[in-house]
Design an enzyme around this catalytic site. Structure first.
Site, PDB file in Angstrom:
ATOM      1  N   SER B 326      42.614  68.539  37.208  1.00  0.00           N
ATOM      2  CA  SER B 326      41.909  69.106  36.059  1.00  0.00           C
ATOM      3  C   SER B 326      41.994  70.904  35.845  1.00  0.00           C
ATOM      4  CB  SER B 326      40.571  68.741  35.729  1.00  0.00           C
ATOM      5  OG  SER B 326      40.589  67.201  35.883  1.00  0.00           O
ATOM      6  N   ASP B 350      34.076  60.608  22.717  1.00  0.00           N
ATOM      7  CA  ASP B 350      34.653  59.967  23.875  1.00  0.00           C
ATOM      8  C   ASP B 350      34.103  58.665  24.035  1.00  0.00           C
ATOM      9  OD1 ASP B 350      35.890  59.308  26.288  1.00  0.00           O
ATOM     10  OD2 ASP B 350      34.658  60.991  27.271  1.00  0.00           O
ATOM     11  N   ASP B 365      39.183  58.026  30.766  1.00  0.00           N
ATOM     12  CA  ASP B 365      38.437  59.193  31.360  1.00  0.00           C
ATOM     13  C   ASP B 365      37.992  58.916  32.574  1.00  0.00           C
ATOM     14  OD1 ASP B 365      37.000  61.732  29.611  1.00  0.00           O
ATOM     15  OD2 ASP B 365      36.104  61.183  31.372  1.00  0.00           O
ATOM     16  N   HIS B 371      31.825  60.505  27.688  1.00  0.00           N
ATOM     17  CA  HIS B 371      31.015  61.344  27.419  1.00  0.00           C
ATOM     18  C   HIS B 371      30.393  61.412  25.886  1.00  0.00           C
ATOM     19  CE1 HIS B 371      32.136  63.267  31.009  1.00  0.00           C
ATOM     20  NE2 HIS B 371      33.688  62.825  30.750  1.00  0.00           N
ATOM     21  N   CYS B 384      36.086  66.534  30.737  1.00  0.00           N
ATOM     22  CA  CYS B 384      36.393  65.375  29.840  1.00  0.00           C
ATOM     23  C   CYS B 384      37.696  65.337  29.563  1.00  0.00           C
ATOM     24  CB  CYS B 384      35.668  65.646  28.702  1.00  0.00           C
ATOM     25  SG  CYS B 384      35.894  64.272  27.376  1.00  0.00           S
TER      26      CYS B 384
END
Lengths: 379, 624
Positions: B326, B350, B365, B371, B384
């Protein structure tokens, strides 16, 4: 005209004319060319070792050789008649350039041998190496031989002028070789023995005068030659080290690339003037004699060409070129082995460096031209 | 008589000429004979004398090795030095029977079979008249014992040599590299004359990259020697010119802290000063001690190092190519904002996964259940994935590739070390060429969470983080800050600017603010970093070593260690005036943020101490 008539008659009736080979049409003399190729090949092998396996130096030498070969083959195309025609002009130009060098060099330091012509740097004494024997031969061109004394005097004066100009530069080694090439023409033209003996006596008597002309470093070299131990770390170093190099080579030599003297930097100038010492150290007596034999072969071929030449001019020129070539070999090897003083002359076709190489190749071109432009009428 | 002479007689002239040529030939023969005689005299009669003179040349030129340049860190700490050691050396040309000599020598000084083997190897490479080391690191007792017996061993000498020593050992090896015995192949690439007295050459790292500067110029001694090669007196000396001393940008203290923080894990840390590109620290763990390599490491020890599963010889910091995880997100967010593909206000919902359409695979995710409604700020803070899946499809792989390349990914950084690998920024053309397959939307999705084909070295990641800290201003990372030449001249290396990343100031501020949230927002993912007193911006990252099937749970206890996730972490501080940017990659462990914290804490603390010290100095000067 009558010649060509006769030519056609002979041609038609008896066919005695020898047909020209392809090489003769191209004006190559194969026996001479072979000798030169072998010599330069051997030279590169020695140079590779002398230059401490520096491929860069070898590559540069190959480039120079390439240029020199082209010059030789181009010069070979010029008919001797043309050479004779241009001889006085060439000689005159050479003398003027020598004077120019002295004038320009008057403010310079040390030896002033170069003339900067903008694009190329040029050494007029190199031009003289060719034009002196050409001029001397030209003087006797249509004259009776043996020559009369007055003609000899004219020739001697014409030779001495550029020799003195070169000696003044000061470049004693080249001056000596120039004098030699001119004197050889006189000798071949039939200079009487009385004069030869007289010249020798004069040379001995003139030695003090020459001594006076010499620069300090040249006097040093002569003194060191007479007694190398005088200055073992200075001027004598060259001679002592090159004698050690050659002597330690023995009969078979230490083997290629195994010379300790040259590789450990004991031997100064081992790629240029003293390159024969590398050959002597690594290839021994055997190699030295073999090298000498190649030089003798080339000299012999040149002399043969001179005896086959058909007129006085080409005969004298070819003879002088061949003998001068041999003498420069003799002077260099003599210097490196310690029987002659160190005069700073390269070993022809082997020493690293380009100027004198091109001149020598041009003179070989003249030899080829002389041999291949003959009128081949046999009987 | 006179009349007869005036007629030109070619026949007679030819005869005259031929006669003269014959005389000349006789002359040539005499002179050639003279030369041959002279050669024969020198090479047959006198050859013994001259061979002796040549062998024990009373005027001997001995090359003297220059001292190799020393290497210091940015605070003047010595990293590579030359220690004097005594070594036993042999001149093969002066020894009659080498094997017999070595056998006899064993009684005086112990020589191991490996050393004999190394000696024979060198014997083939060096010339027979050069000194070849047989045994290194003689103890003072051995030196004394040899000198007593020296008369028995002509051609064997004891020389004091300087040997390279690295006092910090394994902590510095991935920067410095090491020197080792020069081999025949390496001799081809250097000036043989200049290396005639040198036995060592830089093999890797700084030692190799700056070999030319470190080596110096060989010197010569003209000496008088006796028959056994012993120097009787020195006649003339041209001293060698030592190599340049190099000052590095590396902080060795920071280097040690980073290595200790990584202890027990496989990974790498690279720290950069953002405003210059100077490398402050470059660590790869586990590491190894370079000192045995200098004298010649034993075959067995080398095998152990090479076959270790931890790969200590592998410099992960510049050669390890890892998925970014990430940590890629801030760079993509910047591109999204700069191109108005998204705005700070853009929100998505999400639900815990992302699908291209209802029938395809679900891209999950990390947070089960998702989220909910989320904007870009929170998407960075909470990392996210779904938000970035959508962003990636809007951007497309070409724009993603463009921004990554602008930050320096996908090509070597040009660091002055050599050996680095370029990483990989994939493109549809690349995939077609190397894998023979077309590019799918799924490939794009995978690449934005740093899982697909995209690979980067820790050095690249640190450099990109520095660029982020500088709002797009880029510098080529470098290690050499100053070279001190002999004679007191020193050359400073100025920062080398690279083409900047042009993105509106507003967008930099947005993304950096979100990265601050990663640490300081209660829902930020950088919990492991803790909450420091200084301002800091960061991004966490995780990269799967293997993919979970749908519906599987990631349970750390169930997975063997070498298949656990890798962690990545990028961070810079302080945010207002960035002093340090760090990238950490740890294989099969989540401790990357912990490592980064230790590194930054140490560096900023040292900086603070240094400032106070200077202030106090200034103060006391004013007072006095």
């Amino acid at each position: 005209m009558s010649h060509s008539n006769m030519f056609s008659i002979w041609h038609n009736k008896r066919r005695i004319i020898t047909p020209k080979t392809i090489w003769q049409r191209l004006h190559f003399d194969i026996p001479l060319l072979l000798g030169i190729i072998i010599l330069t090949g051997v030279g590169l092998i020695i140079l590779y070792s002398a230059a401490n396996q520096n491929m860069g130096m070898v590559t540069r030498q190959v480039t120079r050789l390439g240029i020199a070969y082209v010059v030789m083959l181009l010069v070979a195309q010029i008919p001797p008649r043309q050479l004779a025609f241009w001889t006085p002009a060439l000689f005159g130009m050479g003398v003027i350039l020598l004077i120019a060098v002295l004038l320009v060099g008057h403010t310079g330091k040390g030896a002033q041998r170069w003339l900067n012509l903008g694009v190329i740097r040029f050494q007029p004494s190199e031009l003289m190496k060719l034009s002196i024997p050409m001029m001397a031969a030209w003087i006797f061109k249509d004259k009776l031989l043996p020559p009369k004394n007055s003609l000899l005097a004219v020739a001697a004066c014409l030779i001495i002028l550029p020799v003195l100009l070169t000696a003044k530069q000061p470049d004693l080694g080249t001056a000596l070789m120039l004098a030699c090439s001119g004197f050889l023409v006189l000798l071949l033209a039939g200079l009487s023995w009385r004069w030869i003996i007289a010249a020798c006596v004069a040379a001995l008597a003139g030695a003090p005068i020459v001594w006076h002309f010499m620069r300090a470093y040249q006097q040093q070299r002569v003194l060191t030659f007479l007694n190398p131990e005088r200055d073992p770390l200075g001027s004598g170093y060259h001679i002592i080290q090159s004698k050690i190099a050659i002597g330690s080579g023995g009969f078979y030599g230490k083997g290629w690339l195994n010379g300790t003297q040259s590789h450990l930097h004991f031997l100064p100038e081992h790629a240029t003037d003293f390159i024969f010492a590398v050959c002597g150290e690594e290839f021994g007596l055997l190699g030295g004699i073999a090298l000498l034999a190649i030089y003798l072969y080339i000299t012999g071929r040149g002399l043969y060409i001179s005896t086959q030449a058909q007129d006085t001019y080409t005969r004298l020129l070819a003879g002088s070129i061949s003998l001068t070539f041999f003498i420069s070999v003799f002077v260099n090897i003599g210097m490196v082995t310690g029987i002659l003083p160190v005069v700073g002359l390269p070993l022809p076709l082997i020493s690293y460096g380009g100027t004198s190489m091109v001149t020598i190749f041009a003179s070989f071109g003249i030899l080829m031209s002389i041999h291949t432009h003959r009128k081949l009428i046999g009987g | 008589m006179a009349r007869r002479l005036t007629l030109k007689d070619p026949q007679q002239e030819q005869r005259l000429f031929t006669r003269r040529v014959i005389i000349a030939i006789i002359g040539v023969c005499i002179l050639s004979f003279l030369l041959s005689l002279r050669l024969a005299y020198l090479q047959l009669d006198q050859t013994k004398l001259y061979t002796t003179l040549s062998n024990e040349n009373q005027l001997n030129l001995v090359p003297i090795a220059p001292n190799r340049g020393l290497i210091y860190d940015r605070n003047g700490v010595l990293l590579a030095e030359n220690l004097p050691v005594f070594s036993l050396e042999v001149i093969p040309d002066k020894v009659v029977d080498l094997n017999k000599m070595i056998a006899a020598l064993q009684a005086v000084v112990k020589i191991s079979p490996e050393e004999i083997q190394a000696f024979h190897k060198q014997l083939k490479q060096r010339r027979r008249f050069e000194e070849i080391p047989l045994r290194l690191r003689l103890t003072p007792a051995e030196v004394a014992r040899f000198y007593v017996n020296q008369y028995r061993f002509p051609g064997v000498v004891v020389n004091a040599r300087l040997l390279r020593y690295y006092p910090l050992g394994s902590a510095m090896v991935n920067v410095l590299g090491y020197v080792g015995r020069i081999n025949e192949r390496e001799l081809l690439h250097v000036n043989r004359t200049n290396y005639s007295a040198t036995n060592y050459i830089g093999k890797v790292g700084i030692e190799k990259y700056y070999e030319k500067q470190l080596h110096g110029t060989v010197g010569y001694e003209q000496v008088e020697t006796d028959a056994s090669g012993r120097i009787v007196r020195v006649l003339q000396r041209t001293p060698p010119i030592p190599g340049d001393n190099l000052h590095l940008t590396i902080d060795s203290g920071l280097q040690i802290v980073a290595e200790e923080a990584l202890a027990g894990h496989r990974g790498a840390v690279v720290a950069i000063q953002p405003k210059t590109g100077q490398i402050l620290s470059l660590v790869s763990n586990p590491s190894y001690d370079p000192n045995p390599f200098v004298t010649g490491i034993s075959h067995k020890a080398f095998q152990t190092l090479q076959s270790s599963p931890d790969q200590p010889l592998y410099n992960r910091a510049i050669r390890g190519q890892y998925p970014l995880g990430s940590t890629i997100k801030p760079f993509l967010a910047l591109e999204g904002l700069a191109t108005n593909t998204v705005t700070p206000k853009t929100r998505i919902f999400d639900k815990g996964y992302f699908q291209l359409n209802d029938h395809t695979r679900r891209y999950r995710d990390w947070k089960k259940g998702g989220h909910g409604w989320i904007n870009i700020d929170n998407a960075i803070i909470q990392s996210c994935d779904t938000y970035f899946y959508e962003l990636s499809l809007k951007l497309g792989i070409n724009r993603i590739g463009k921004i990554m390349r602008e930050f320096g990914f996908g090509s070597a950084t040009g660091i002055d070390m050599g050996e680095e690998l370029p990483g990989l920024v994939p493109s549809p053309e690349w995939k077609l060429k190397t894998l023979g397959a077309h590019w799918y939307a799924g490939d794009t999705i995978n690449s934005v969470i740093g899982q697909g084909y995209m690979l980067a070295t820790p050095l690249q990641l640190a450099s990109a983080t520095a660029t982020l800290a500088m709002h797009g201003e880029r510098f080529r990372p470098y290690i050499l800050s100053k070279a001190s030449l002999p004679g007191g001249i020193s050359i400073d290396q100025a920062p080398i600017p690279e083409p900047p990343v042009r993105i509106p100031q507003r967008d930099w501020n947005n993304v950096i603010k979100a990265m601050q949230g990663v640490i300081f927002n209660p829902r930020g993912t950088g919990i492991r970093f803790g909450k420091p007193k200084y301002s800091v911006a960061a991004k966490t990252g995780t990269a799967q070593v293997f993919s979970l099937r749908m519906g599987e749970e990631y349970n750390i206890e169930d997975i063997p260690k070498n298949l656990r996730d890798n962690s990545a972490f990028i961070v810079f501080a302080p945010v207002e005036h960035p002093q340090i940017a760090v990238a950490v990659m740890v294989q099969n462990s989540m401790i990357a943020p912990n490592v980064a914290r230790k590194v930054i804490d140490y560096y900023l603390h040292q900086l603070q101490k240094h400032k106070q010290l200077q202030a106090r100095k200034k103060h006391s000067k004013v007072n006095s």
